[in-house]
Scaffold this active site. Sequence first.
Site, PDB file in Angstrom:
ATOM      1  N   ASP A   1      27.336  25.140  59.020  1.00  0.00           N
ATOM      2  CA  ASP A   1      26.362  23.684  58.436  1.00  0.00           C
ATOM      3  C   ASP A   1      27.653  23.316  56.873  1.00  0.00           C
ATOM      4  O   ASP A   1      26.906  23.933  55.925  1.00  0.00           O
ATOM      5  CB  ASP A   1      25.354  23.872  57.818  1.00  0.00           C
ATOM      6  CG  ASP A   1      24.631  23.067  57.596  1.00  0.00           C
ATOM      7  OD1 ASP A   1      24.930  21.484  57.299  1.00  0.00           O
ATOM      8  OD2 ASP A   1      23.222  22.680  56.834  1.00  0.00           O
TER       9      ASP A   1
ATOM     10  N   HIS B   1      24.414  18.508  57.037  1.00  0.00           N
ATOM     11  CA  HIS B   1      24.237  17.757  57.488  1.00  0.00           C
ATOM     12  C   HIS B   1      24.071  16.437  56.234  1.00  0.00           C
ATOM     13  O   HIS B   1      23.174  15.691  56.621  1.00  0.00           O
ATOM     14  CB  HIS B   1      23.111  18.584  57.888  1.00  0.00           C
ATOM     15  CG  HIS B   1      22.704  19.250  55.907  1.00  0.00           C
ATOM     16  ND1 HIS B   1      22.267  20.614  56.228  1.00  0.00           N
ATOM     17  CD2 HIS B   1      21.188  18.279  55.850  1.00  0.00           C
ATOM     18  CE1 HIS B   1      21.605  20.342  54.210  1.00  0.00           C
ATOM     19  NE2 HIS B   1      21.362  19.655  53.961  1.00  0.00           N
TER      20      HIS B   1
ATOM     21  N   SER C   1      20.928  20.133  48.949  1.00  0.00           N
ATOM     22  CA  SER C   1      21.395  20.528  50.131  1.00  0.00           C
ATOM     23  C   SER C   1      22.908  19.442  50.287  1.00  0.00           C
ATOM     24  O   SER C   1      23.236  18.750  49.482  1.00  0.00           O
ATOM     25  CB  SER C   1      21.406  19.968  51.106  1.00  0.00           C
ATOM     26  OG  SER C   1      20.114  19.488  51.476  1.00  0.00           O
TER      27      SER C   1
END
Length: 284
Positions: free
Chosen positions: A120, A69, A212
């Site tokens: 992901d 992402h 992230s």
Amino acid sequence: MKSSIATVLTLLLLAVQGKAFTSRLQPRIVGGRNAIPGQFPYAVSLRYNNVHICGGSIISANYILTAAHCVTTEIDGEVFDTASRWLSIRAGSLHVGTGGVVVPVSEHTKFPSYFGNLGDIAVVRLAQSLNFTEQIRPINLAQAEPPNFVSIAAAGWGRLSEDGPRPEILQYTSMISLSHNVCNILNPLVDESFLCLLPSRRNTNGVCNGDSGGPAVYNDRLVGVANYISESCGAPHPDVFANVAHYANWIRENSDLENADVASSNSENVNSENSSTEIGNLEV
């Protein structure tokens, strides 16, 4: 027996909090400490138009591992790849905005079945090879999942609290690995492709916006890639990471780890003495 007791205690701890484990994608280090030079030489800042957006880990002189992402955009349920020309990484510096080297991204590859919270993970190929130094080094991929209920280190330049300030210096914290059984009870959507890490009972800690794609490390091996959290940054619920051991074969097949010595792959290198190039001129 110890594992069963630990599982029960973990479930009781989470039940006392009285909140449902509702996943919410959020790129997030809360309650951390400043890293010191050389402590996380594999940690990089992934940048869009030279603005930090995510973390990443050096796995070879030419490749970075991050979250899918971080290199895509989802619009109305459809996933679009971010144009590589807008992406770069900063390596070799504890400071998110200065020092080290900035290297453009050549291309990136997300896991084929990536959608939502599943799959992901992504590999990023650099336009120029990194030159390894004391501050820039790769980390080995985990061959197996970490044991249950052990301390795992996570690092990143994410916000220091929910909607809080962003740090200038790399932060790190420690969390506890949970078994798949416990994690699946808390969130039925979590399977063996995920690694769940429980924040400390004593301090509010965890990952936050901007973390992230960053590393989770056990015994000097990369075991996780930061994916998403529950509730808000620092909430008393497990943070969810991509399980590197689960994706290890795919990572090797889509990088140069299959056929290169990562310690010596440094032709056409970029190092801190000959490059401090900043790229891009738009705001995110």
